[in-house]
Design an enzyme around this catalytic site. Structure first.
Site, PDB file in Angstrom:
ATOM      1  N   GLU A 152       3.957 -25.512   9.542  1.00 12.64           N
ATOM      2  CA  GLU A 152       4.228 -25.657  10.983  1.00 12.64           C
ATOM      3  C   GLU A 152       2.955 -25.486  11.820  1.00 12.64           C
ATOM      4  O   GLU A 152       3.004 -25.118  12.988  1.00 12.64           O
ATOM      5  CB  GLU A 152       5.297 -24.651  11.461  1.00 12.64           C
ATOM      6  CG  GLU A 152       6.556 -24.624  10.641  1.00 12.64           C
ATOM      7  CD  GLU A 152       7.491 -25.767  10.942  1.00 12.64           C
ATOM      8  OE1 GLU A 152       7.228 -26.518  11.897  1.00 12.64           O
ATOM      9  OE2 GLU A 152       8.486 -25.912  10.221  1.00 12.64           O
ATOM     10  N   GLN A 158       0.830  -1.209   0.000  1.00 13.39           N
ATOM     11  CA  GLN A 158       0.000   0.000   0.000  1.00 13.39           C
ATOM     12  C   GLN A 158       0.865   1.259   0.000  1.00 13.39           C
ATOM     13  O   GLN A 158       0.556   2.225  -0.701  1.00 13.39           O
ATOM     14  CB  GLN A 158      -0.924  -0.008   1.229  1.00 13.39           C
ATOM     15  CG  GLN A 158      -2.081   0.969   1.137  1.00 13.39           C
ATOM     16  CD  GLN A 158      -3.120   0.527   0.114  1.00 13.39           C
ATOM     17  OE1 GLN A 158      -3.108  -0.602  -0.369  1.00 13.39           O
ATOM     18  NE2 GLN A 158      -4.014   1.444  -0.243  1.00 13.39           N
TER      19      GLN A 158
END
Length: 386
Positions: free
Chosen positions: A368, A341
């Site tokens: 994980e 952005q």
């Protein structure tokens, strides 16, 4: 297990210089070729990066969890493919042997893992068993002094490079108690690999399926020599892995924030630097505050991990590792989004690094243990607490 302060500071400075002078300049090559150059891999071996977490007695460097997290933080500040080359050796591929393996297994495999001669992968996930690891279906049936393995493992990191797998298979009944952990050499008859996965990001990392068709594995290759302990081994391994990924996420966030600040200082609109606009500053401030919070969590949890007995599970530490993994990986996603952005339209263009990191960090919330699995671990532990 830890490196003395002076030696660790020297190692950390060497890693920082290696990242700055060798890895960052090679990021475009990795993106274009979807491959980490062989000369860089060889340099990693010479530096000892494949053995960061393996004790010196087995040929490694023997970092503590706190020290490993500091190195992971630095490695997060470049393309994640570089760390992935040796990441399974440092973490989930080797730690099951180190934590629960017999001394003979440690002597046979860990020195090769530490030197980078042997790449090890962690084979847990299956087509029908990801987050629900206790539901895995890969079977291991005893036949004389061998187990015969059949099944498919999915999304296995470094499988195309691996010389052996730490592989979970069902030797008993349903549930976690029926799972055993095996050391499976990749060249055994009956093992084949699926086509390499084409992923959203993290070009240069290698994942694919492992297909096991009547693969005979010596019973002596069960980690620890005792069937039915594989699920517990996997969970202990993941505690350490989650902290490593948390630190890595903080490193990525730092790199994206640095890129965003640099762009905000140079880019001008309406006759001013965009970094002088308060709304741009607010985005940068949010990223800095979240990064600071996440890195503080990692450091605190790593110290708690180091304070507990090696190889022993601590529910409180596991819960805190899940907190760190949940927060830091989500935080890295928010920082990357703000980075795009801040860059405006340029942030959507491939030549700017924030576009690549925006794609790369999305995976951190999935492996994980997904964010939702971390929420379950945290919530269940809180409900168990007195």
């Amino acid at each position: 297990m830890s490196l003395d302060t002076e030696s660790f500071e020297l190692l950390l400075a060497t890693v920082q210089r290696f990242i700055r002078e060798r890895l960052v300049p090679a990021e475009n090559i990795v993106e274009e070729l979807d491959e980490v150059p062989a000369d860089i891999v060889e340099d990693m071996k010479q530096m000892g990066l494949f053995g960061l977490s393996i004790p010196e007695q087995y040929g490694g460097i023997g970092l503590s969890m706190s020290q490993e997290c500091q190195v992971a933080f630095e490695l997060g500040q470049t393309a994640l493919a570089f760390r992935s080359v040796f990441g399974t050796n440092v973490g989930i591929g080797s730690q099951g042997i180190l934590m629960d393996g017999t001394e003979a297994q440690k002597q046979a495999f860990l020195p090769q893992v530490a030197s980078g001669e042997l790449i090890m992968s962690f084979a847990l996930t299956e087509p029908a068993a990801g987050s629900d690891a206790a539901a895995l279906q890969c079977k291991a049936e005893l036949d004389g002094d061998c187990y015969v393995l059949n099944g498919v493992k999915r999304f296995i990191t470094n499988a195309p490079r691996a010389g052996a797998f730490t592989l979970m298979a069902r030797t008993g009944g349903p549930g976690a108690g029926g799972i055993s952990s095996f050391i499976v050499p990749s060249n055994l008859p009956g093992i084949s690999l699926g086509k390499p996965d084409k992923k959203m990001g993290q070009r240069g990392t290698k994942t694919c399926d492992i297909i096991l068709d009547n693969v005979r594995v010596p019973a002596a290759n069960i980690i620890g020599g005792v069937p039915g302990k594989g699920f517990k081994t996997a969970m202990k391994v993941l505690d350490r892995g989650r902290l490593h990924v948390s630190a890595l996420s903080c490193g990525v966030a730092q790199r994206v924030l640095d890129e965003s600040v640099l762009y905000a200082r140079e880019r001008k609109q309406f006759g001013e630097r965009i970094g002088d606009f308060q709304l741009v500053q607010a985005m940068l401030a949010d990223s800095q505050a979240e990064l600071y919070a996440g890195w503080s969590m990692v450091q605190d949890c790593a110290k708690r991990y180091d304070a507990k007995p090696a190889g022993v599970s601590d529910p409180d530490v596991s819960m805190r590792a899940s907190c760190a993994k949940m927060f830091c990986t989500e935080m890295a996603g928010r920082v990357a989004d703000r980075g795009v952005q801040v860059h405006g339209g340029a942030g959507y263009i491939n030549e700017y690094k924030v576009e690549r990191f925006y794609r790369d960090v999305r995976l951190l919330r999935l492996y994980e243990g997904t964010t939702q699995i971390q929420q379950l671990i945290i919530g269940r532990e809180l409900m168990r607490s007195d």
